[in-house]
Motif scaffolding. Structure first.
Motif: not given
Lengths: 350, 350
Positions: A70, A120-124, A144, A146, B50, B55, B62, B66-67, B123
């Motif tokens: 994504c 980024v955290k949510e959706k990888r 940060k 990355r 971090q 994740i 999770y 998230m979804d 999603k």
């Protein structure tokens, strides 16, 4: 861990197996299209899965397939018609690569890097494209993020620092601001009002203003502070309304000028409206020029002189370059695209 | 199952535990903010997490966070300025509910339900809003969408079938098409060209056309097929270009008419440009009216008469209603919002 975190009532592979009267490994074989399974059993499993909406959510494979491919596009100013065309091109190009695309609107008072970090955290995400915006962030903060990211339509900014941890693809806003101002001066205009970005802007607006000032000075024209109109921060950025309000103020205050150079076409449209309402004509009484080259320039009355940014090309190359980065075929770069002066009906020689 | 599907090199909770020199349960406690953990250990764990971008992806918690808390908005015509304002309102309202929002652009040749089914799978959405589009799908197909969904700005359509498996929030397009046509007739116009949707359209465009025809017939005016201009399917739907091309054709063919009613403001802008290029004036030679009520109507030269749709209100109520559905507080409904005739400079009495 698995057990501790089960907070929701969610159907599991074990539930599916129980309902089908088979083992978990059989369900797994059905899901994974494994040849070693009786076709009837497979059908039964798949029917139950469909019926109950089971998603093999706790497998890394699933997450990889769904989220890893994504690309997010963060748009500052989603309502800006200048970006609308870019989004469509990006979507097409990303789709060609069999990636999915997430569009996220960034509010003008939001920090786009914070929004990006959250996404980024949510959706990888695999990569990120920032479309528009004021891009002034510390190297520390940017580090940060990355995953590879790109600034599309926004250059490196006036700080003079070379950034090698991200790419930019844009016009040279200083040069294009100079190009339009120089054009107006050559038409005989010396009192050129400018509808600039916010006073504190240190991004494209600042660059265009620097170009405007350089063009004036090179022609021996002392810049008039009274003709530099900064956007009203209480109104939407680069909006028709902002252009209208600023121009109306210029006219109401009786400022002397013969041309208006707006830093977006939408602001130029607002300027034209204010001038028309004052009973004045364009270009007979005032010349008006915009920036961006949106479709409306060719449909407005009069058609608008502008700097056309090659937005389709910038959008396409932004996606291609991002995939080159992902594939390790390229390193970060700062690519400049030439703008084009589009002479239309709204400007005239004095 | 977990083992079988591990296809990617991904850092796991076990890796984190090993790197921190603690057990998996300690890492879990740190992630879940459990009080029963030494603060220093917790900090160490969080630092490592971090650093390596771990994740906790294989937990149901999770995925739910998230979804599951995501609403998708599928927009047919992302470049249409009419929708831009709606998207912003929806985003704000969805954010207030602490849900995330995914915007997906639907191409004019894509089937929005297919796109939706794919998105639901990817999603794990809580709900869906379709913004714009031609909504003609079989009940069977719609029943596959097993999450609540809403049509925003699009009504039930001309098929006369009552749909009770989804909600619609829109103006009554037939009535609003009638309203504008009736207004033009009352101004004395009898030869009113219409810039309609595609010939095959069975959605809002068809409804507006039905309203146009009813208004003519009620006033004893026989509709003239030669004045009904269907959008060119090769050009973008409802675009300035489409309006321009259709109007230019009318003028080139020497068709007699005194007013143009375009089914979108953007098409009306194209019509105005074609008329200006032909050396004619608006409204002295031709009256022009649009539909939607976008911002540009008040900034165009001349300002455009239009039907203003209460888009902000429709967008806001769409989100509220969707959450009522999710909370089980409401069942599906078909809500009609009144449009408003905005009389501006582009139309005049004969």
């Amino acid at each position: 861990m698995e057990q501790e975190n089960r907070e929701i009532e969610e159907i599991t592979i074990k539930d599916i197996a129980r309902m089908c009267g088979v083992g978990v490994s059989t369900v797994s074989r059905a899901i994974n299209n494994h040849p070693d399974i009786n076709p009837e059993t497979k059908q039964k499993v798949m029917d139950i899965i469909q019926k109950y909406g089971y998603i093999p959510n706790n497998s890394a494979r699933y997450l990889k397939r769904m989220d890893g491919k994504c690309i997010a596009v963060l748009v500052k100013g989603l309502t800006n018609p200048f970006f609308a065309g870019a989004i469509k091109v990006m979507e097409d190009e990303i789709k060609k690569k069999k990636y999915s695309m997430v569009i996220r609107h960034v509010e003008s008072d939001e920090d786009e890097v914070d929004v990006a970090l959250e996404l980024v955290k949510e959706k990888r995400l695999a990569g990120l494209i920032f479309l528009g915006g004021h891009f002034v962030h510390s190297e520390e903060k940017l580090s940060k993020l990355r995953i590879p990211f790109i600034l599309s339509t926004v250059g490196e900014g006036p700080d003079g620092i070379r950034h090698d941890n991200y790419s930019t693809l844009s016009v040279d806003d200083e040069k294009e601001g100079y190009r339009m101002t120089d054009y107006l001066i050559r038409l005989g205009h010396r009192k050129i009002a400018v509808l600039a970005a916010g006073k504190e802007d240190v991004s494209i607006g600042r660059m265009r203003l620097m170009g405007y000032l350089r063009a004036l000075r090179e022609q021996g024209i002392e810049p008039d502070e009274g003709l530099i109109c900064y956007m009203n921060p209480k109104l939407p950025s680069y909006s028709m309304e902002n252009g209208y309000v600023l121009t109306r103020q210029l006219l109401d205050e009786g400022k002397e000028f013969t041309a208006v150079f707006a830093f977006s076409d939408t602001m130029a449209v607002g300027a034209c409206r204010a001038i028309a309402e004052a009973g004045k004509r364009i270009p007979q009484d005032y010349s008006v020029a915009g920036f961006d080259g949106i479709e409306l320039c060719s449909y407005y009355n009069p058609t608008l002189t502008t700097i056309r940014q090659p937005i389709q090309e910038i959008a396409e190359e932004s996606v291609h370059h991002l995939f080159d980065l992902l594939d390790g075929k390229s390193s970060h770069q700062h690519k400049i695209f030439p703008g084009e002066l589009l002479e239309q009906e709204s400007t005239r020689a004095l």
